[in-house]
Design an enzyme around this catalytic site. Structure first.
Site, PDB file in Angstrom:
ATOM      1  N   CYS A 115       1.170  -1.284   0.282  1.00 47.62           N
ATOM      2  CA  CYS A 115       0.070  -0.060  -0.042  1.00 47.62           C
ATOM      3  C   CYS A 115       0.815   0.726   0.300  1.00 47.62           C
ATOM      4  O   CYS A 115       0.108   2.299  -0.119  1.00 47.62           O
ATOM      5  CB  CYS A 115      -0.639  -0.238   1.542  1.00 47.62           C
ATOM      6  SG  CYS A 115      -1.740  -1.253   1.724  1.00 47.62           S
ATOM      7  N   HIS A 255      -3.745   7.192   2.975  1.00 46.33           N
ATOM      8  CA  HIS A 255      -3.959   5.261   2.937  1.00 46.33           C
ATOM      9  C   HIS A 255      -5.187   4.858   3.263  1.00 46.33           C
ATOM     10  O   HIS A 255      -5.633   5.117   4.179  1.00 46.33           O
ATOM     11  CB  HIS A 255      -3.460   4.536   2.827  1.00 46.33           C
ATOM     12  CG  HIS A 255      -3.833   3.114   2.928  1.00 46.33           C
ATOM     13  ND1 HIS A 255      -4.326   2.875   1.393  1.00 46.33           N
ATOM     14  CD2 HIS A 255      -2.936   1.833   3.728  1.00 46.33           C
ATOM     15  CE1 HIS A 255      -4.035   1.247   1.065  1.00 46.33           C
ATOM     16  NE2 HIS A 255      -3.562   0.892   2.816  1.00 46.33           N
ATOM     17  N   ASN A 285      -9.803  -1.161   1.151  1.00 43.16           N
ATOM     18  CA  ASN A 285      -8.422  -0.946   0.425  1.00 43.16           C
ATOM     19  C   ASN A 285      -8.338  -1.387  -0.926  1.00 43.16           C
ATOM     20  O   ASN A 285      -8.463  -2.643  -0.941  1.00 43.16           O
ATOM     21  CB  ASN A 285      -8.016  -1.148   1.543  1.00 43.16           C
ATOM     22  CG  ASN A 285      -6.876  -1.658   1.619  1.00 43.16           C
ATOM     23  OD1 ASN A 285      -5.781  -1.038   0.828  1.00 43.16           O
ATOM     24  ND2 ASN A 285      -5.863  -1.806   2.639  1.00 43.16           N
TER      25      ASN A 285
HETATM   26  O1  UT7 Z   1      -3.851  -1.743   3.486  1.00 37.12           O
HETATM   27  C1  UT7 Z   1      -2.934  -2.512   5.299  1.00 37.12           C
HETATM   28  C2  UT7 Z   1      -3.983  -3.645   5.422  1.00 37.12           C
HETATM   29  N1  UT7 Z   1      -4.429  -4.214   5.980  1.00 37.12           N
HETATM   30  C3  UT7 Z   1      -5.259  -3.241   7.187  1.00 37.12           C
HETATM   31  O2  UT7 Z   1      -5.106  -1.826   6.825  1.00 37.12           O
HETATM   32  C4  UT7 Z   1      -5.834  -4.054   8.294  1.00 37.12           C
HETATM   33  C5  UT7 Z   1      -5.994  -3.202   9.600  1.00 37.12           C
HETATM   34  N2  UT7 Z   1      -6.207  -3.875  10.263  1.00 37.12           N
HETATM   35  C6  UT7 Z   1      -7.602  -3.012  10.339  1.00 37.12           C
HETATM   36  O3  UT7 Z   1      -8.374  -2.357  10.204  1.00 37.12           O
HETATM   37  C7  UT7 Z   1      -8.599  -4.068  11.899  1.00 37.12           C
HETATM   38  O4  UT7 Z   1      -7.728  -4.899  12.545  1.00 37.12           O
HETATM   39  C8  UT7 Z   1      -9.580  -5.397  11.053  1.00 37.12           C
HETATM   40  C9  UT7 Z   1     -10.906  -4.026  10.587  1.00 37.12           C
HETATM   41  C10 UT7 Z   1      -9.180  -6.273  10.278  1.00 37.12           C
HETATM   42  C11 UT7 Z   1     -10.873  -5.443  12.160  1.00 37.12           C
HETATM   43  O5  UT7 Z   1     -11.514  -4.808  13.357  1.00 37.12           O
HETATM   44  P1  UT7 Z   1     -10.850  -4.957  14.815  1.00 37.12           P
HETATM   45  O6  UT7 Z   1     -11.474  -4.020  15.503  1.00 37.12           O
HETATM   46  O7  UT7 Z   1      -9.902  -5.048  15.004  1.00 37.12           O
HETATM   47  O8  UT7 Z   1     -11.627  -5.851  15.001  1.00 37.12           O
HETATM   48  P2  UT7 Z   1     -10.788  -7.721  15.704  1.00 37.12           P
HETATM   49  O9  UT7 Z   1      -9.350  -8.326  14.361  1.00 37.12           O
HETATM   50  O10 UT7 Z   1     -10.147  -7.375  17.560  1.00 37.12           O
HETATM   51  O11 UT7 Z   1     -12.175  -8.461  16.266  1.00 37.12           O
HETATM   52  C12 UT7 Z   1     -13.267  -8.364  16.921  1.00 37.12           C
HETATM   53  C13 UT7 Z   1     -14.549  -9.391  16.347  1.00 37.12           C
HETATM   54  C14 UT7 Z   1     -14.039 -10.630  16.263  1.00 37.12           C
HETATM   55  O12 UT7 Z   1     -14.770 -11.880  17.501  1.00 37.12           O
HETATM   56  P3  UT7 Z   1     -13.956 -12.080  19.043  1.00 37.12           P
HETATM   57  O13 UT7 Z   1     -12.770 -13.116  18.797  1.00 37.12           O
HETATM   58  O14 UT7 Z   1     -13.983 -10.951  19.816  1.00 37.12           O
HETATM   59  O15 UT7 Z   1     -15.448 -12.724  19.043  1.00 37.12           O
HETATM   60  C15 UT7 Z   1     -13.698 -11.488  14.998  1.00 37.12           C
HETATM   61  O16 UT7 Z   1     -13.602 -12.305  13.996  1.00 37.12           O
HETATM   62  O17 UT7 Z   1     -15.095  -9.073  15.307  1.00 37.12           O
HETATM   63  C16 UT7 Z   1     -14.905 -10.292  14.469  1.00 37.12           C
HETATM   64  N3  UT7 Z   1     -14.419 -10.354  12.936  1.00 37.12           N
HETATM   65  C17 UT7 Z   1     -15.949 -10.264  12.451  1.00 37.12           C
HETATM   66  N4  UT7 Z   1     -17.391 -10.156  12.122  1.00 37.12           N
HETATM   67  C18 UT7 Z   1     -18.188  -9.995  11.643  1.00 37.12           C
HETATM   68  C19 UT7 Z   1     -14.126  -9.749  12.037  1.00 37.12           C
HETATM   69  N5  UT7 Z   1     -13.771 -10.049  10.755  1.00 37.12           N
HETATM   70  C20 UT7 Z   1     -15.581 -10.059  10.966  1.00 37.12           C
HETATM   71  C21 UT7 Z   1     -16.462  -9.565   9.948  1.00 37.12           C
HETATM   72  N6  UT7 Z   1     -18.180  -9.566  10.175  1.00 37.12           N
HETATM   73  N7  UT7 Z   1     -16.262  -9.328   8.651  1.00 37.12           N
END
Ligand code: UT7
Length: 328
Positions: A115, A255, A285
């Site tokens: 990115c 970004h 993204n």
């Molecule tokens: O260009 C670089 C590319 N990557 C990025 O920029 C990614 C950077 N990271 C992020 O944007 C965030 O970490 C995410 C959007 C990927 C995730 O958000 P978060 O607030 O960090 O969520 P989390 O990973 O802490 O997950 C919270 C919960 C989890 O459930 P449990 O374990 O708390 O029961 C996940 O399993 O949300 C769950 N979860 C979802 N639920 C519904 C993860 N993905 C999803 C989904 N729909 N798509």
């Protein structure tokens, strides 16, 4: 910066027509619109048609950037395509594009910095122009992430989309153009965002396919923590090098990975949302394409004015980061 002042002479963008909405994703994996919007800010993304590859997206954006700059492809000296989804390993996507554009005298290569790739590309190309080696360069960020996204993995598939943004760069009047670049990498975090299969470490095989190693793998929380920290640090450093204060910023083009990461950059830079280009809701993204497509969109919408001080800042796989301050 030393040498001939270098700036952007024209911008262009291209996003495929097909839209993948949160409602579509609700039917594919265990997710919902409310979760996606509140955690990421994304509502829909664009998906390339079956016949479209990265060079096709790059071509459309490039033709527009060349027209906006008022030059023809045969005047180009250099083409850099920043991408992690090249048409194929080789020839490079930049060479495929060079041929299609008819940019006969241009050197051409791909650049892999995920990115952050577009800002890495700008820094590279500006160096050639500042030294007088080349007159015109075309820098493109283009990615077809839908081809490496695992649509059974809800942790990643809601985030990514396809698109391309291009700029023509060349000499500009004194005081205009790029004032600074800040590039960096921390390879120790590479494992947090990667596509392991298909390279020389894990060549393509029935096993690599069965293990889904040809799709992006991501530790979202780690990347999030890194991004929230590095976006502010990189922008601060680019501002310091340029001798520009936070108060003097007219437009921030970050970004577009996650609205919460963009908001934390705004807080860190003490900027109101009006001074930021945000289109993550419409495109998700798009890796290297996010920043140049957002820039081209801002130009089209008349949001970029003569003399504006603009900050570009991004982070991504590698892990990498890049920022630049430019005067329009
Ligand atoms: O260009 C670089 C590319 N990557 C990025 O920029 C990614 C950077 N990271 C992020 O944007 C965030 O970490 C995410 C959007 C990927 C995730 O958000 P978060 O607030 O960090 O969520 P989390 O990973 O802490 O997950 C919270 C919960 C989890 O459930 P449990 O374990 O708390 O029961 C996940 O399993 O949300 C769950 N979860 C979802 N639920 C519904 C993860 N993905 C999803 C989904 N729909 N798509």
């Amino acid at each position: 910066m030393n040498g001939i002042p270098v700036g952007i002479l024209g911008t262009g963008k291209y996003a495929p027509e097909r839209r993948l909405t949160n409602q579509d994703l609700e039917r594919m994996v265990d997710t919902n619109d409310e979760w996606i919007v509140s955690r990421t800010g994304i509502r829909e993304r664009r998906i390339a048609a079956e016949h479209e590859a990265t060079s096709d997206l790059a071509y459309e954006a490039s033709v527009r950037a060349l027209a906006a700059a008022g030059i023809t492809a045969d005047q180009l000296d250099l083409i850099i395509v920043a991408t992690i989804t090249p048409d194929m390993f080789f020839p490079s996507t930049a060479c495929i594009l060079q041929d299609r554009l008819g940019a006969k005298k241009a050197a051409a290569f791909d650049l892999s910095a995920a990115c952050s790739g577009f800002i890495y590309g700008l820094a590279n190309a500006s160096g050639f122009i500042a030294l007088g080696t080349y007159k015109y360069a075309l820098v493109i960020g283009a990615d077809t992430l839908s081809r490496i996204t695992d649509y059974t993995d809800r942790n990643t598939c809601v985030l990514f989309g396809d698109g391309a943004g291009a700029v023509v760069i060349g000499a500009v009047p004194e005081g205009r153009g790029f004032q600074s670049f800040e590039l960096g990498a921390d390879g120790s975090g590479g494992e947090h965002l990667r596509l392991p299969g298909g390279g020389s470490r894990v060549p393509s095989s029935e096993r690599s396919v069965a293990e889904r190693q040809h799709f992006m793998q991501m530790n979202g929380r780690e990347v999030f923590k890194f991004a929230a920290r590095i976006m502010g640090n990189a922008a601060d450093e680019a501002l310091r090098k340029a001798g520009v204060s936070k108060e003097e910023i007219d437009l921030l083009i970050p970004h577009q990975a996650n609205i919460r990461i963009i908001q934390s950059s705004l807080e860190r830079l003490n900027l109101p949302p009006e001074k930021c280009v945000i289109n993550v809701d419409k495109y998700g993204n798009m890796s290297a394409a996010s920043i140049p497509l957002a820039l081209a969109e801002a130009v089209e919408e008349g949001r970029v004015k003569d003399g504006d001080r603009i900050v570009l800042v991004g982070f991504g796989g590698g892990l990498t980061w890049g920022a630049s301050v430019l005067v329009w």
